[in-house]
Write an enzyme that holds these catalytic residues in place. Structure first.
Site, PDB file in Angstrom:
ATOM      1  N   ASP A 123     -32.932 102.400  82.785  1.00 49.50           N
ATOM      2  CA  ASP A 123     -32.143 102.494  84.007  1.00 49.50           C
ATOM      3  C   ASP A 123     -31.347 101.201  84.153  1.00 49.50           C
ATOM      4  OD1 ASP A 123     -31.077 103.376  86.380  1.00 49.50           O
ATOM      5  OD2 ASP A 123     -32.833 102.907  87.590  1.00 49.50           O
ATOM      6  N   GLU A 130     -31.808 107.487  81.737  1.00 53.22           N
ATOM      7  CA  GLU A 130     -31.253 107.962  82.998  1.00 53.22           C
ATOM      8  C   GLU A 130     -29.713 107.880  82.990  1.00 53.22           C
ATOM      9  OE1 GLU A 130     -32.816 106.167  86.485  1.00 53.22           O
ATOM     10  OE2 GLU A 130     -34.884 106.758  86.082  1.00 53.22           O
ATOM     11  N   HIS A 154     -26.228 101.268  81.849  1.00 52.61           N
ATOM     12  CA  HIS A 154     -25.671 102.588  81.572  1.00 52.61           C
ATOM     13  C   HIS A 154     -24.389 102.529  80.763  1.00 52.61           C
ATOM     14  CE1 HIS A 154     -28.834 103.998  84.056  1.00 52.61           C
ATOM     15  NE2 HIS A 154     -28.300 103.549  85.172  1.00 52.61           N
ATOM     16  N   GLY A 187     -32.694  95.927  89.408  1.00 55.29           N
ATOM     17  CA  GLY A 187     -31.893  96.126  90.603  1.00 55.29           C
ATOM     18  C   GLY A 187     -31.792  94.878  91.451  1.00 55.29           C
ATOM     19  N   GLY A 188     -31.021  94.988  92.543  1.00 58.37           N
ATOM     20  CA  GLY A 188     -30.841  93.854  93.425  1.00 58.37           C
ATOM     21  C   GLY A 188     -29.752  92.896  93.001  1.00 58.37           C
TER      22      GLY A 188
END
Length: 414
Positions: A296, A324, A299, A227-228
């Site tokens: 995660d 996920e 996707h 993330g980020g």
């Protein structure tokens, strides 16, 4: 969809592009012998002696920094933190404030309060097996003479009382960080800023149900997607959540963007493209086997399938592979299939394929059945929730139905 997962852009290819920081696993190499020995105090004492008390102190204060809750600004305090082993001791000055806990080597002699722990007892409390083996640690808290005086100057009494209360808040924060407490994963998710609960998703009750048996074990966890986006010091919310939730886990994050600013005493990060199976196989060989893998990442359906094929062999027997955000199986922009039926090349298509593989002993007629794949032979259970799937690793060798039962076909279907 892209709350914590890695960026979809600019894919890196080739095993040589697996960027591993020079110190990847440095803190983990120090802590891993303590994690593996924490169930046995005699082994743990040997591990402390082998590592050296000063390096153990570094491991401990890094761990406490990850666990210590912040205090209000008016209660910030400097404390001396001491661990002992035999006749040795190692001390650090710890500061507890609105940012949590930080430490330094010098200045501990002047702190008004000293907290002392036996090293083995403290490590057992931090990293040992579950609550059934908890015990009180040999903790001592010593306050400076002025704050403990039996007949203080009356003019100083109010100030001394306020100072003791201020210090007590900080001492409690450190002492609480040294102990094991029930943890709500949803609460940790919101605290650290993960989107796995009460934001984009509602995953944490399912995670708690499936991860309960790993809770206090010395596991290895890999999460794809830090993330980020492009910011080197942003993201890592889930990695911090897992580090707190699994007190004896080593946590590795993989992202296509370098994340040198995402750190923790049991967190490491690597850079690579989850769509590159050669790179992922190299990652698994170098840092696995993993007890838990969580996808995660981008996707993109092609990435989900490539990552599973490459990394599932690097999951330990009894471990879990988690996917996920299955909703992208129905989104064409992610390689999904519009409409009510996900196509075979999607993440949901992968799960359907795994269900067929789980029953490969029942394929009829057996002589015409294809050779079972690695996943067919090792995926032993699937649990699917809204947008979330858990795949358990094992040996799928249960015998099929006996041969005398009529299967109703003698040749492959047209």
């Amino acid at each position: 969809v892209r709350g914590e997962q890695g960026d979809q852009r600019g894919h890196v290819t080739g095993v040589d592009q697996l960027v591993v920081p020079a110190d990847l696993g440095g803190p983990q190499r120090r802590v891993e012998p303590l994690l593996s020995a924490a169930a046995d105090e005699h082994r743990l004492a040997r591990a402390v002696a082998d590592l050296g008390l000063d390096r153990v102190a570094e491991v401990v204060v890094e761990e406490l920094a990850a666990r210590c809750d912040p205090v209000p600004a008016e209660h910030a305090a400097h404390l001396s933190f001491e661990i002992t082993s035999g006749g040795e001791r190692a001390c650090r000055l710890v500061t507890v404030d609105r940012d949590g806990l930080s430490s330094q080597r010098d200045g501990w002699q002047r702190a008004p309060v000293r907290i002392t722990h036996d090293a083995v007892d403290l490590l057992r409390s931090l990293y040992g097996p579950g609550p059934g083996t908890d015990r009180l640690t040999s903790r001592r808290v010593t306050t400076c003479a002025e704050l403990n005086a039996s007949g203080p100057d009356p003019g100083r009494l109010d100030a001394i009382v306020r100072e003791r209360r201020r210090l007590a808040v900080a001492v409690q924060a450190v002492v609480a960080a040294c102990q094991r407490h029930p943890v709500d994963l949803g609460g940790l998710s919101t605290r650290f800023g993960s989107d796995k609960w009460a934001d984009l998703h509602w995953y944490t009750p399912h995670y708690e149900r499936h991860f309960a048996r790993f809770r206090h074990a010395p596991i290895r966890l890999l999460e794809i997607g830090i993330g980020g986006y492009d910011a080197p010091d942003q993201g890592g919310a889930s990695l911090r959540m897992w580090q707190r939730y699994f007190p004896a886990a080593l946590v590795l994050g993989l992202d296509i963007v370098p994340k040198p600013g995402v750190r923790g005493p049991r967190i490491a990060t690597a850079v690579g493209d989850q769509g590159d199976p050669v790179l992922l196989d190299d990652l698994g060989r170098r840092f696995g086997p993993f007890d838990i893998v969580i996808d995660d990442g981008s996707h993109l359906n092609a990435h989900v399938r490539a990552s599973f094929t490459a990394l599932f062999p690097h999951v330990r027997p009894g471990g879990l592979y988690v996917v996920e955000d299955l909703q992208t199986a129905y989104w064409p922009g992610y390689g999904g299939t519009a409409g009510p039926v996900a196509g075979p090349e999607t993440s949901v298509g992968l799960l359907k394929q795994l269900i067929d593989g789980l029953h490969h002993q029942e394929w009829a007629p057996p002589a015409a059945a294809p050779r079972p794949s690695y996943a067919d032979r090792h995926a032993v259970a699937l649990t699917v929730y809204h947008n979330l799937a858990f795949i358990e690793k094992g040996v799928n060798s249960e015998e099929g139905a006996p041969a005398f039962l009529d299967r109703g076909c003698s040749s492959p279907p047209a």
